[in-house]
Write an enzyme that holds these catalytic residues in place. Structure first.
Site, PDB file in Angstrom:
ATOM      1  CE  LYS A  48       4.999 -11.503 -51.642  1.00 43.72           C
ATOM      2  NZ  LYS A  48       4.229 -12.804 -51.602  1.00 43.72           N
ATOM      3  CE  LYS A  78       9.680 -10.569 -49.987  1.00 48.61           C
ATOM      4  NZ  LYS A  78       9.601 -11.826 -49.399  1.00 48.61           N
ATOM      5  CE  LYS A 113       1.015 -30.731 -23.685  1.00 43.54           C
ATOM      6  NZ  LYS A 113       0.326 -31.746 -23.515  1.00 43.54           N
ATOM      7  CG  ASP A 142       5.830 -13.875 -43.420  1.00 43.74           C
ATOM      8  OD1 ASP A 142       6.806 -14.045 -43.952  1.00 43.74           O
ATOM      9  OD2 ASP A 142       4.734 -14.202 -43.882  1.00 43.74           O
ATOM     10  CG  PHE A 181       8.520 -19.971 -55.107  1.00 42.53           C
ATOM     11  CD1 PHE A 181       9.895 -20.155 -55.588  1.00 42.53           C
ATOM     12  CD2 PHE A 181       7.518 -20.993 -55.515  1.00 42.53           C
ATOM     13  CE1 PHE A 181      10.344 -20.858 -56.298  1.00 42.53           C
ATOM     14  CE2 PHE A 181       8.116 -21.908 -56.654  1.00 42.53           C
ATOM     15  CZ  PHE A 181       9.346 -21.885 -57.024  1.00 42.53           C
ATOM     16  CG  ASN A 224       4.409 -23.142 -43.976  1.00 43.35           C
ATOM     17  OD1 ASN A 224       4.508 -23.931 -44.751  1.00 43.35           O
ATOM     18  ND2 ASN A 224       5.348 -22.113 -43.523  1.00 43.35           N
TER      19      ASN A 224
END
Ligand code: C5P
Length: 401
Positions: free
Chosen positions: A334, A338, A287, A277, A320, A208
């Site tokens: 969350k 969590k 490859k 995730d 976060f 990301n």
């Protein structure tokens, strides 16, 4: 970061005096009001006018300079300041101060001030190694003066070794440390940063756009405030903060393993990393060729933070939440799921917030659901704000126990 701070910059006579011009610019960029004091020999290297123009303040070169009305200059400056930094500090100034000589404005002011004093020495390698200089430094350190280690490299005199003025960035970091509260002393904090990378084949991966800037800033600011910090970083182009224990990893599974290996002593975990995730169910050793149909099977990565929530103990857990919609609702969900103490939520689809940029716009959500809103700030300022809340929460927890 230095808004409202009064910094005194002492410049002494070494070739590195030109670098104190760069230090002055950094101090001003960060908001400090700087008064420069130059010794006589420093003026042979850089003209006082350079410092005067950049600082916007009169440069002091004479011992009998008077500031505002009748107060003697050194007393007036010494009273107002938050910190005195001497960069470069020659063997001569170190020797004079260590032996109580006050024969010019700078040496007199060092004796007249009660604020922290930071020396950034720069001199020839042999001078630096000389037992006289080292004894003077030990003496000053034992009296509470702060010293930076000079850097190694090629010196202006042609020799190679230790004696170069420390990097301006490092001097700035030490200045910020001396001006920061020590309110995280005793905390041992694991801070994760950056993205993770999950290989598809030897050249491709799922990742990301996280740069690591938020986590790296948190690590630096927490260290300044007295915490023992270990930074656990996914792939990031950022330079490793000088002297900060940093463990590098690539995948979410590696990050999870490293966290657990370092968890025993930790009093706090701040998960600023943007952990992938999902990972490819299988990594191709070769490859993957363009021809043919391809389908990528994914399997979920462990939710590291949720796992930590289950074995939390007395640790303080900060998560976060990078969201594009329903920011607060998602963050609240969350925090409960969590088992966190605090969540920092940012809308990554807003300009000036989230991945890659140098600024962030955050909301802090407490365990009791209270939301604190903040305007756009640099990630360094955001780190300060987050840690302010951590400290306040810790104090509150302490009182409740
Ligand atoms: O649920 P979500 O991924 O949005 O939660 C974000 C928070 O959880 C961040 O603090 C992130 O570091 C952490 N996280 C994690 N393990 C994952 C995914 C996210 O610890 N696999």
């Amino acid at each position: 970061m230095l808004q409202g701070k009064e910094v005194l910059l002492g410049v002494t006579g070494g070739i590195a005096a030109y670098k104190s011009v760069l230090l002055l610019r950094e101090l001003i960029k960060e908001g400090a009001n700087v008064h420069v004091i130059m010794t006589k020999s420093a003026q042979n290297f850089v003209a006082p006018l350079t410092f005067q123009t950049l600082s916007g303040n009169q440069v002091t070169t004479e011992i009998f300079t008077l500031f505002s009305s009748s107060k003697i200059g050194h007393i007036s400056l010494a009273d107002r300041a938050d910190l005195l930094v001497i960069a470069p500090a020659t063997a001569n100034i170190i020797g004079k101060i260590a032996n109580g000589i006050a024969d010019d404005f700078l040496t007199t002011m060092v004796m007249a001030t009660r604020v922290p004093v930071l020396f950034a020495p720069a001199m020839n390698t042999n001078m630096w190694a000389s037992p006289v200089v080292q004894a003077n430094i030990s003496r000053l350190k034992s009296m509470g003066y702060n010293f930076m280690e000079p850097a190694e490299g090629e010196l202006a005199c042609g020799t190679t070794g230790r004696g170069k003025l420390a990097d301006v960035d490092e001097i700035m970091e030490d200045i910020k440390t001396l001006l920061s509260p020590n309110d995280l002393a005793g905390e041992k904090i694991l801070i994760t940063a950056g993205p993770t990378e999950e290989a598809i084949d030897p050249v491709r991966c799922i990742t990301n756009r996280s740069s690591g800037k938020m986590g790296y800033n948190l690590a630096m600011v927490a260290r300044r405030r007295g915490a023992e910090v270990t930074l656990i970083s996914g792939p990031s182009c950022l330079p490793v903060p000088c002297g900060l224990p940093t463990i590098h990893c690539t995948t979410a599974l590696e990050m999870e393993r490293i966290i657990h290996e370092n968890l025993d002593n930790a009093t706090m975990v701040i998960m600023a990393a943007a952990v992938a995730d999902f990972r490819p169910a299988e990594k191709s050793e070769k490859k993957i060729k363009r021809l043919g149909d391809h389908c990528l099977d994914l399997e979920p990565n462990p939710d590291i933070l949720a796992g930590l929530g289950k074995i939390k103990g007395k640790r303080f857990l900060v998560g976060f939440a990078a969201e594009t919609n329903d920011l607060v609702a998602n963050a609240r969900e969350k925090i409960n799921r969590k088992n966190l103490d605090m969540i920092v939520a940012n809308n990554v689809s807003t300009c000036g917030a989230g991945f890659c940029c140098d600024t962030n716009i955050i909301k802090i959500i407490d365990r009791d659901g209270t939301i604190y809103d903040f305007p756009q700030m640099s990630k360094e300022q955001v780190a300060e704000v987050i840690l302010d809340h951590v400290v306040a929460s810790r104090k509150k927890d302490g009182k409740e126990q």
